[in-house]
Design a protein around this motif. Structure first.
Motif, PDB file in Angstrom:
ATOM      1  N   ILE A  73      -7.354   8.325 -11.407  1.00 54.30           N
ATOM      2  CA  ILE A  73      -7.552   9.643 -10.772  1.00 54.30           C
ATOM      3  C   ILE A  73      -8.348  10.551 -11.705  1.00 54.30           C
ATOM      4  O   ILE A  73      -9.273  11.252 -11.290  1.00 54.30           O
ATOM      5  CB  ILE A  73      -6.194  10.284 -10.404  1.00 54.30           C
ATOM      6  CG1 ILE A  73      -5.461   9.411  -9.394  1.00 54.30           C
ATOM      7  CG2 ILE A  73      -6.387  11.699  -9.853  1.00 54.30           C
ATOM      8  CD1 ILE A  73      -4.031   9.837  -9.113  1.00 54.30           C
ATOM      9  N   GLU A  74      -7.985  10.537 -12.997  1.00 56.85           N
ATOM     10  CA  GLU A  74      -8.658  11.407 -13.972  1.00 56.85           C
ATOM     11  C   GLU A  74     -10.165  11.125 -13.995  1.00 56.85           C
ATOM     12  O   GLU A  74     -10.989  12.045 -13.978  1.00 56.85           O
ATOM     13  CB  GLU A  74      -8.033  11.166 -15.358  1.00 56.85           C
ATOM     14  CG  GLU A  74      -8.614  11.993 -16.485  1.00 56.85           C
ATOM     15  CD  GLU A  74      -8.270  13.470 -16.418  1.00 56.85           C
ATOM     16  OE1 GLU A  74      -7.418  13.866 -15.596  1.00 56.85           O
ATOM     17  OE2 GLU A  74      -8.885  14.242 -17.171  1.00 56.85           O
TER      18      GLU A  74
ATOM     19  N   SER B  43      -2.712   4.420 -13.056  1.00 56.20           N
ATOM     20  CA  SER B  43      -2.964   5.263 -11.877  1.00 56.20           C
ATOM     21  C   SER B  43      -3.531   6.615 -12.291  1.00 56.20           C
ATOM     22  O   SER B  43      -4.464   7.140 -11.675  1.00 56.20           O
ATOM     23  CB  SER B  43      -1.672   5.521 -11.097  1.00 56.20           C
ATOM     24  OG  SER B  43      -0.987   4.350 -10.881  1.00 56.20           O
TER      25      SER B  43
ATOM     26  N   ASN C  11      -6.232  12.858  -6.468  1.00 60.03           N
ATOM     27  CA  ASN C  11      -7.172  11.807  -6.037  1.00 60.03           C
ATOM     28  C   ASN C  11      -8.170  12.424  -5.063  1.00 60.03           C
ATOM     29  O   ASN C  11      -7.782  13.102  -4.112  1.00 60.03           O
ATOM     30  CB  ASN C  11      -6.334  10.701  -5.366  1.00 60.03           C
ATOM     31  CG  ASN C  11      -7.167   9.576  -4.815  1.00 60.03           C
ATOM     32  OD1 ASN C  11      -8.243   9.782  -4.270  1.00 60.03           O
ATOM     33  ND2 ASN C  11      -6.649   8.378  -4.953  1.00 60.03           N
ATOM     34  N   SER C  12      -9.469  12.184  -5.282  1.00 62.95           N
ATOM     35  CA  SER C  12     -10.479  12.907  -4.491  1.00 62.95           C
ATOM     36  C   SER C  12     -10.352  12.627  -2.986  1.00 62.95           C
ATOM     37  O   SER C  12     -10.706  13.473  -2.175  1.00 62.95           O
ATOM     38  CB  SER C  12     -11.885  12.597  -4.997  1.00 62.95           C
ATOM     39  OG  SER C  12     -12.066  11.229  -5.089  1.00 62.95           O
TER      40      SER C  12
ATOM     41  N   GLN D 266      -7.939  15.398  -1.631  1.00 57.10           N
ATOM     42  CA  GLN D 266      -8.115  16.827  -1.937  1.00 57.10           C
ATOM     43  C   GLN D 266      -8.260  17.647  -0.656  1.00 57.10           C
ATOM     44  O   GLN D 266      -8.585  17.122   0.392  1.00 57.10           O
ATOM     45  CB  GLN D 266      -9.340  17.013  -2.844  1.00 57.10           C
ATOM     46  CG  GLN D 266      -9.065  16.474  -4.250  1.00 57.10           C
ATOM     47  CD  GLN D 266     -10.249  16.576  -5.202  1.00 57.10           C
ATOM     48  OE1 GLN D 266     -11.271  17.181  -4.883  1.00 57.10           O
ATOM     49  NE2 GLN D 266     -10.122  15.962  -6.369  1.00 57.10           N
TER      50      GLN D 266
ATOM     51  N   ILE E  59      -0.839   9.989  -6.174  1.00 53.38           N
ATOM     52  CA  ILE E  59      -2.136  10.549  -5.755  1.00 53.38           C
ATOM     53  C   ILE E  59      -2.499  11.803  -6.554  1.00 53.38           C
ATOM     54  O   ILE E  59      -3.542  12.395  -6.325  1.00 53.38           O
ATOM     55  CB  ILE E  59      -2.174  10.851  -4.239  1.00 53.38           C
ATOM     56  CG1 ILE E  59      -1.135  11.909  -3.880  1.00 53.38           C
ATOM     57  CG2 ILE E  59      -1.996   9.595  -3.408  1.00 53.38           C
ATOM     58  CD1 ILE E  59      -1.556  12.724  -2.684  1.00 53.38           C
ATOM     59  N   GLY E  60      -1.613  12.192  -7.476  1.00 55.07           N
ATOM     60  CA  GLY E  60      -1.939  13.366  -8.287  1.00 55.07           C
ATOM     61  C   GLY E  60      -0.933  13.529  -9.409  1.00 55.07           C
ATOM     62  O   GLY E  60       0.105  12.858  -9.444  1.00 55.07           O
TER      63      GLY E  60
ATOM     64  N   GLN F  85     -12.063   9.607 -11.676  1.00 55.45           N
ATOM     65  CA  GLN F  85     -12.843   9.847 -10.454  1.00 55.45           C
ATOM     66  C   GLN F  85     -12.838  11.313 -10.037  1.00 55.45           C
ATOM     67  O   GLN F  85     -13.685  11.719  -9.242  1.00 55.45           O
ATOM     68  CB  GLN F  85     -12.404   8.927  -9.299  1.00 55.45           C
ATOM     69  CG  GLN F  85     -10.922   8.916  -8.964  1.00 55.45           C
ATOM     70  CD  GLN F  85     -10.550   9.694  -7.752  1.00 55.45           C
ATOM     71  OE1 GLN F  85     -10.282  10.882  -7.842  1.00 55.45           O
ATOM     72  NE2 GLN F  85     -10.507   9.028  -6.630  1.00 55.45           N
ATOM     73  N   SER F  86     -11.916  12.120 -10.586  1.00 51.21           N
ATOM     74  CA  SER F  86     -11.860  13.506 -10.107  1.00 51.21           C
ATOM     75  C   SER F  86     -12.490  14.505 -11.086  1.00 51.21           C
ATOM     76  O   SER F  86     -12.753  15.643 -10.718  1.00 51.21           O
ATOM     77  CB  SER F  86     -10.404  13.914  -9.834  1.00 51.21           C
ATOM     78  OG  SER F  86      -9.702  14.002 -11.044  1.00 51.21           O
TER      79      SER F  86
END
Ligand SMILES: CC(C)(COP(=O)(O)OP(=O)(O)OC[C@H]1O[C@@H](n2cnc3c(N)ncnc32)[C@H](O)[C@@H]1OP(=O)(O)O)[C@@H](O)C(=O)NCCC(=O)NCCS
Length: 173
Positions: A34-35, A30, A89-90, A93, A69-70, A37-38
């Motif tokens: 996130i890493e 997970s 997660n974008s 945001q 989500i973060g 895509q953000s």
């Protein structure tokens, strides 16, 4: 109902469904998603796992509706703490989740008697700089040509901005 009341109600509902956990090695999939895509310059799996496993670090995942989500990774050393990584997660945001993560960290640091949080951010990461300024961080110095800007051409560099948040008794909850 007034518009600002509706917004506050939505935010409260969101924060009620939010929780913080210790980040675990088993969360790596997970976190990597996130890493990647953000961030334009994502940490590698090895870097993330080393930080998650480091017992000195304070590592949090942010859970919303049962999903990570973060996350935030910080390293406290005596009275100071370095924020090493934070990402949301974008799709989530600009909804207050990043702020909630920093506030969660500040509470933990306060209990440990840590009186400042420091971080370094790329000069080109305008959204992160605005985020930190909105939360009360101040720019304290610049590390000239600290980062490689273009992975295809390591000679292209950019500055790192060092920012500091004072953690005073006013932050205590
Ligand atoms: C930086 C980051 C963690 C912020 O998380 P977030 O959940 O989007 O931020 P919040 O919603 O809590 O923002 C709080 C306040 O910060 C400011 N802010 C946040 N993002 C902003 C942006 N893109 N532009 C301008 N201001 C911004 C705003 O004042 C915002 O309040 P508002 O939405 O009521 O105006 C997120 O954008 C992210 O994951 N970025 C990619 C990874 C990264 O760059 N990490 C930092 C590495 S140093």
């Amino acid at each position: 109902m007034k518009l600002d009341t509706i917004t506050k109600t939505k935010l409260t509902t969101k924060l009620i469904s939010t929780s913080f956990n210790q980040l675990l090695e088993t969360d790596i999939e997970s976190v990597l998603l996130i890493e990647r895509q953000s961030s334009n310059n994502p940490w590698t799996q090895t870097q993330l796992l080393e930080s998650i496993k480091n017992p000195v670090n304070l590592n949090y995942s942010l859970i919303y509706k049962s999903e990570i989500i973060g996350y935030l990774i910080a390293m406290p050393v005596i009275e100071s703490a370095d924020i090493l990584n934070i990402a949301i997660n974008s799709s989530y945001q600009r909804k207050g989740f990043g702020k909630a993560l920093i506030e969660h960290l500040v509470q933990a640091l306060n209990k440990r008697g840590v009186n400042e949080a420091l971080l370094e951010v790329r000069q080109s990461n305008f959204s992160a700089i605005k985020f930190y300024l909105a939360l009360g961080f101040k720019e304290i110095s610049v590390r000239k040509n600290y980062y490689t800007k273009n992975s295809n051409d390591p000679s292209v560099k950019e500055d790192g901005i060092i920012m500091r948040l004072e953690i005073s008794t006013t932050n205590k909850t």
